[in-house]
Structure formats: C-alpha cells, structure tokens
Motif scaffolding. Structure first.
Motif, mmCIF file in Angstrom:
data_model
loop_
_atom_site.group_PDB
_atom_site.id
_atom_site.type_symbol
_atom_site.label_atom_id
_atom_site.label_comp_id
_atom_site.label_asym_id
_atom_site.label_seq_id
_atom_site.Cartn_x
_atom_site.Cartn_y
_atom_site.Cartn_z
ATOM 1 N N LEU A 1 0.827 -1.205 0.000
ATOM 2 C CA LEU A 1 0.000 0.000 0.000
ATOM 3 C C LEU A 1 0.862 1.256 0.000
ATOM 4 N N SER A 2 1.958 1.244 0.755
ATOM 5 C CA SER A 2 2.864 2.402 0.770
ATOM 6 C C SER A 2 3.450 2.655 -0.613
ATOM 7 N N GLU A 3 3.869 1.607 -1.285
ATOM 8 C CA GLU A 3 4.468 1.750 -2.610
ATOM 9 C C GLU A 3 3.431 2.149 -3.656
ATOM 10 N N LEU A 4 2.207 1.668 -3.506
ATOM 11 C CA LEU A 4 1.152 2.018 -4.459
ATOM 12 C C LEU A 4 0.822 3.499 -4.419
ATOM 13 N N SER A 5 0.868 4.084 -3.241
ATOM 14 C CA SER A 5 0.528 5.499 -3.108
ATOM 15 C C SER A 5 1.415 6.361 -3.993
ATOM 16 N N GLN A 6 2.699 6.126 -3.918
ATOM 17 C CA GLN A 6 3.633 6.905 -4.718
ATOM 18 C C GLN A 6 3.534 6.543 -6.193
ATOM 19 N N SER A 7 3.293 5.275 -6.477
ATOM 20 C CA SER A 7 3.244 4.800 -7.858
ATOM 21 C C SER A 7 2.063 5.376 -8.631
ATOM 22 N N VAL A 8 0.874 5.373 -8.021
ATOM 23 C CA VAL A 8 -0.326 5.834 -8.738
ATOM 24 C C VAL A 8 -0.649 7.296 -8.458
ATOM 25 N N GLY A 9 0.108 7.959 -7.568
ATOM 26 C CA GLY A 9 -0.101 9.378 -7.301
ATOM 27 C C GLY A 9 -1.357 9.672 -6.534
ATOM 28 N N SER A 10 -1.662 8.836 -5.532
ATOM 29 C CA SER A 10 -2.884 9.011 -4.752
ATOM 30 C C SER A 10 -2.613 8.706 -3.285
ATOM 31 N N TYR A 11 -3.326 9.424 -2.392
ATOM 32 C CA TYR A 11 -3.183 9.178 -0.953
ATOM 33 C C TYR A 11 -4.054 8.011 -0.489
ATOM 34 N N VAL A 12 -4.916 7.509 -1.366
ATOM 35 C CA VAL A 12 -5.868 6.456 -0.993
ATOM 36 C C VAL A 12 -5.181 5.244 -0.360
ATOM 37 N N PRO A 13 -4.105 4.700 -0.951
ATOM 38 C CA PRO A 13 -3.465 3.544 -0.312
ATOM 39 C C PRO A 13 -2.943 3.835 1.090
ATOM 40 N N LEU A 14 -2.487 5.064 1.343
ATOM 41 C CA LEU A 14 -2.007 5.405 2.686
ATOM 42 C C LEU A 14 -3.162 5.508 3.671
ATOM 43 N N THR A 15 -4.308 5.997 3.207
ATOM 44 C CA THR A 15 -5.506 5.991 4.057
ATOM 45 C C THR A 15 -5.867 4.564 4.428
ATOM 46 N N ALA A 16 -5.841 3.670 3.439
ATOM 47 C CA ALA A 16 -6.150 2.259 3.692
ATOM 48 C C ALA A 16 -5.161 1.654 4.679
ATOM 49 N N LYS A 17 -3.885 1.982 4.521
ATOM 50 C CA LYS A 17 -2.861 1.458 5.421
ATOM 51 C C LYS A 17 -3.103 1.915 6.861
ATOM 52 N N ARG A 18 -3.474 3.186 7.037
ATOM 53 C CA ARG A 18 -3.737 3.693 8.390
ATOM 54 C C ARG A 18 -4.945 2.999 9.010
ATOM 55 N N VAL A 19 -6.021 2.843 8.222
ATOM 56 C CA VAL A 19 -7.236 2.191 8.730
ATOM 57 C C VAL A 19 -6.937 0.754 9.147
ATOM 58 N N LEU A 20 -6.193 0.038 8.322
ATOM 59 C CA LEU A 20 -5.875 -1.358 8.629
ATOM 60 C C LEU A 20 -4.958 -1.483 9.841
ATOM 61 N N ARG A 21 -3.980 -0.598 9.953
ATOM 62 C CA ARG A 21 -3.072 -0.672 11.107
ATOM 63 C C ARG A 21 -3.820 -0.411 12.418
ATOM 64 N N ASP A 22 -4.746 0.547 12.407
ATOM 65 C CA ASP A 22 -5.565 0.781 13.597
ATOM 66 C C ASP A 22 -6.401 -0.450 13.925
ATOM 67 N N PHE A 23 -6.908 -1.102 12.900
ATOM 68 C CA PHE A 23 -7.710 -2.319 13.087
ATOM 69 C C PHE A 23 -6.864 -3.449 13.656
ATOM 70 N N TRP A 24 -5.670 -3.635 13.095
ATOM 71 C CA TRP A 24 -4.794 -4.694 13.579
ATOM 72 C C TRP A 24 -4.417 -4.479 15.043
ATOM 73 N N ALA A 25 -4.258 -3.229 15.446
ATOM 74 C CA ALA A 25 -3.833 -2.927 16.816
ATOM 75 C C ALA A 25 -5.002 -2.931 17.805
ATOM 76 N N SER A 26 -6.222 -2.957 17.306
ATOM 77 C CA SER A 26 -7.395 -2.835 18.187
ATOM 78 C C SER A 26 -7.731 -4.112 18.934
ATOM 79 N N GLY A 27 -7.268 -5.246 18.427
ATOM 80 C CA GLY A 27 -7.626 -6.515 19.041
ATOM 81 C C GLY A 27 -8.966 -7.048 18.561
#
Length: 518
Positions: A462-488
């Motif tokens: 997701l981090s690499e896709l953000s820079q590759s396609v020129g969009s913040y969307v993959p980074l938004t997805a990465k943040r949402v998923l990381r919060d989910f993974w840490a939530s238990g």
C-alpha cells in the motif's frame, strides 16, 4: 438619442472593428460572452448587472490580489445540503474543511486568480498530464482498448479555457495532488498543498454558484464537477465526506428523471460509470448501518451490466458477475441492520447462495471472453474472485448472518494465501497495479487473524502504491488497517467504523462535454 443608446452603438462599432470582446463579469467567470450591448445575455440570464466592456476593471467587482478574498458562503438550498447526526451541515460540494454548526455563517479563504495566472496554470497542468499521468496510464491499453485513456490535445486545452471554473480548477486539483503523492515525502511541500487548496476553494465557489442556478444545477457538467471534486478529495486524503458528493449526484439524477433517463445520454456514460463504481465499491468498506443506495443499485442490476460494466476495458476491473454479487452482499448487510429485519435463517440461506455464485465464477471463462492477454485477465478474475469471497464471508459473519464455522475459516485462510500469491504478480504489472487497492484492503482485513507476514506484505504494498499511482488512498487504507490490527478486534465492521472508499481512479472523462464549451 440618449446616452445609453449612444454607448451601445459605440460599443457595437468598436466590436466590429476589433473583434469580439468579453464583458468583465464573463471574463471573471471564464465564460464565453456574446458581447451584446448594453448588457450581455449571460449576465442578464444569471440576474447579474453586466459591468460592461470598458478598458478599466470596475472596482465594484472587487478585483484584488490572490489570497486576499474572504468568500462568504451563500445560503444553501435544502435539497443540496446533508445534515449529520451532530446537527452540523455538510455542503455537498465540500470536504472535511467545510463542516460548520447549523445557523452559523461559513467563511472560507478563497484566492482570486488573474487571467494570466490561470492560463499559465492550465498550460502547466496540460504538460504535466501528458508527460506524467498519461504516460502511467498507457499500459492500460494492454487490457484492451480503453476509451477513457488518451493524451490531452489542443482541442482539450481550448475547451479547458472556456469550461466552468469547477471543472477547470477541479482538474488542476487532481494534477497537483498527483504530484504531491508521487513525491512521496512524509510531509509534502507546503507550497504545493496550499496550491491544491487554492484550486479546491475556487472549484467549490464556482460549483456553488452553478448549484444556485435552477436552470443549470442538474446539467451534465455540474454532475461532472461534483465527481471531479469527489475524486480530488479522495485522492488527497480528504474523503470523510465523499458520501455527501454521491448523495448530491443521486439527487441531481433524480431531478432529471432518474438513472434510466440520464443513462440514455452518451456524454453521461463515463460519469455514471464512475458514480456507480465509487458507490458500489465504497459500500463494501462502510459500516453495515450506514450503507448508501443499495436498494436502488439492486433494482437496476438488469440494466447496469448491459449498459456500462461490459465496456471493453472498464474503469474498475471487477468482473461483471462478481460486481453484481457485491451489490447483493451490501444489500443483505443493509437489510440485516433494520429493526424489522427478517429472521436470520432467511438471511443465512441468501448468503450461502451468494457465496456459491462467487465460488462458481470462472476466471478462465472471463479470460476467454477477452480478445487478448488471456493470462492477465485470468489473473484479474482469480484476484477478484478471492477478494469478493472474503468480503462475503467476513462482512456477513460480522453481522452473524454467516456462522463462524471451521470450514468457513479454512476457506478464508485459503483465499487469503492465494490472494497474496496472486497480488505479488498483479502488483508487478503496470496495467493492473492501480486496480489492486481494494483487493489489498480485503486481504488486510483477513490478515488480522494472526498472519504477521501477510500484514507486513499489505502495509508495504500500500505504501508503494501510493507513490506509484499518485494518490493518498493507499495510505488511508494502510492507516485504517493498522488501527484495526492494533485494536484486538476481528470483525469486518470493526475495521470500517465510518464510510471509506478505496479507489484508484483520480479523474473522470469529461471529453463528451466539450461541445458545450465551444
């Protein structure tokens, strides 16, 4: 002969000698003026006093230097405002930065651009699109001819000068955002971010002006303008209010006689395809209690695939059969949250029928239906089949519609491992990688079940896709998923606690509207 008649005659004589001249108001709004005296037809039709054609800019128009104007938002019509549960008003053309308590005036700093600055920005955007964005999109033709991928020509450039501000500045928002995200710095350059929001403010102001005009608010170009702002907001990471944009478009379509009536217009095809894709895919990553337009989507299933999703190379690559099942799954989720919901036995039967349809889908048959690149299309079919199956099981288990059995857990784990293997190949393909954001998000939800290596894979890609396609969307997805993974937590609806949309599309094709600006 009175003074006004003399002035009009003199103006017409001057017009004949030196060619057509635009009044100051039409120049300010970048519209084509008919140059009639004593006032032009555009100003008269808009109920605006025409300032005329003099050599000196009228001071009453308040032409000031960029960045010095405070634009006071006009009173919004009820049909164009979305009110949330906190009694705040979300203007349909705005994003997170235009949320204010009801009964309070809304102020937003909006710069004023002089004509030469505007033309220079358009020329820069024109060059950047062809040299950077279009170059990245060329590989999409490997999937088959794509009518929505083409370089900008002089004809597009001429149309851009005279098209409404909301389209012009909305497109510049997309270009600046693409540049910001391709730079890939943790903190983007302040000047570029300011430029994005300057263009964004100008686009919002222009769109609000048109929405206030009863005879123009439901036009093709207005719908295109709202879609352009929607995609710009999503691309830049300001997507919390994307549903307000969709709701506005839906209402405008209803004002024009409904989806079927609007769909008959060829110029609306790319606009409706974008609208439909964002609405359907966005529902998959929304809470079950806050889904949008699922009943309407279900009613048009027989019509939709024939008219739009079967294009040679669609904007999104989810196969038609699976796209239909996505709509059915989201509709089932919505029904299950109603107070008068049917018994769970009925829902359970429907959910297993949907899952069976997904499992019966044939990627090989999809590939054979294409004229070329059968292996690539088979890969697309396999990725989306696994992703839709995971969405079906995980989202319906989240609502206790499907049971949490060992057999279904094994099926999910199998789909997850297969998806990770397939995505390694798909993400290496220049023609496929921008369509893999949603499958990566689905894999990220499955990865909560104890697979650290899978979580690391999703975050990295997701981090690499953000820079590759020129969009913040993959980074938004990465943040949402990381919060989910840490939530238990492990349930689908615990991951998407509010509406999100994960699309790789950054612009909508408006070439069909160009005859309107000639």
């Amino acid at each position: 002969m009175d003074e006004s008649t003399k002035s009009a005659n003199q103006h017409n004589q001057n017009k004949d000698r030196r060619g057509k001249r635009h009044c100051w108001e039409c120049r300010r709004r970048c519209l084509v003026c008919d140059s009639e005296a004593p006032e032009c037809q555009r100003c008269r039709a808009s109920g605006i006093h025409c300032p005329g054609y003099g050599e000196v800019k009228p001071t009453r128009l308040k032409w000031v230097t960029p960045g010095r104007v405070l634009s006071r938002d006009q009173k919004q019509k009820k049909s164009l405002v979305y009110k949330n549960q906190d009694n705040h008003v979300n203007i349909i053309t705005g994003s997170t930065s235009i949320i204010a308590p009801m009964k309070h005036d809304i102020y937003m700093p909006i710069p004023r651009f002089e004509m030469h600055e505007e033309v220079h920005a358009i020329l820069q955007g024109y060059e950047y699109f062809n040299s950077c964005i279009y170059t990245d999109l060329i590989p999409l033709h490997e999937l088959g001819y794509n009518p929505y991928v083409y370089p900008l020509s002089e004809k597009h450039l001429q149309a851009a000068v005279w098209c409404p501000d909301y389209l012009k500045y909305g497109m510049l928002c997309m270009i600046v955002s693409h540049r910001i995200n391709q730079i890939g710095n943790a903190i983007p350059p302040r000047a570029m971010v300011e430029k994005f929001y300057n263009y964004w403010g100008l686009a919002v102001r222009s769109l609000n002006e048109y929405l206030d005009m009863e005879d123009r608010r439901s036009g093709d170009s207005v719908i295109a303008g709202i879609l352009t702002l929607l995609l710009a907001d999503i691309q830049q990471g300001s997507s919390l209010n994307w549903r307000c944009h969709l709701d506005a478009i839906y209402r405008l379509i209803m004002l024009r006689g409904g989806f079927h009536a609007v769909a008959e217009l060829k110029s609306m095809e790319p606009l409706l395809l974008c609208f439909w894709s964002v609405a359907v895919m966005g529902n998959t990553t929304c809470p079950a209690s806050d889904l949008f337009m699922t009943t309407f989507q279900l009613k048009t299933l027989k019509f939709l695939p024939q008219q739009y999703i079967t294009t040679v190379s669609p904007i999104q690559l989810c196969p038609v059969t699976l796209f239909i099942e996505l709509i059915k799954i989201s509709h089932l989720r919505m029904r299950a949250t109603r107070p008068d919901a049917a018994n769970t036995k009925t829902f359970k039967t429907e959910s297993f029928e949907i899952l069976e349809c997904v499992n019966r889908f044939s990627p090989h048959r999809l590939a054979q239906s294409k004229s070329s690149n059968h292996e690539v299309w088979a890969l697309v079919g396999l990725v989306y089949q696994a992703a839709v199956a995971l969405y079906c099981i995980l989202s319906l288990q989240s609502l206790s519609i499907l049971p949490e059995t060992q057999a279904l857990r094994v099926q999910c784990a199998t789909h997850g491992r297969l998806m990770q293997t397939l995505l390694v190949e798909a993400l290496e393909s220049k023609s496929l990688k921008r369509f893999m954001i949603w499958p990566l998000v689905v894999l990220g939800v499955e990865a909560v079940h104890g697979d650290a290596a899978m979580r690391a894979f999703v975050a990295k890609e997701l981090s690499e896709l953000s820079q590759s396609v020129g969009s913040y969307v993959p980074l938004t997805a990465k943040r949402v998923l990381r919060d989910f993974w840490a939530s238990g937590k492990t349930r689908w609806d615990a991951c998407f606690d509010r509406p999100y949309v994960f699309t790789g599309q950054i612009a909508v094709d408006t070439s069909g509207l160009m005859p309107l600006y000639r």
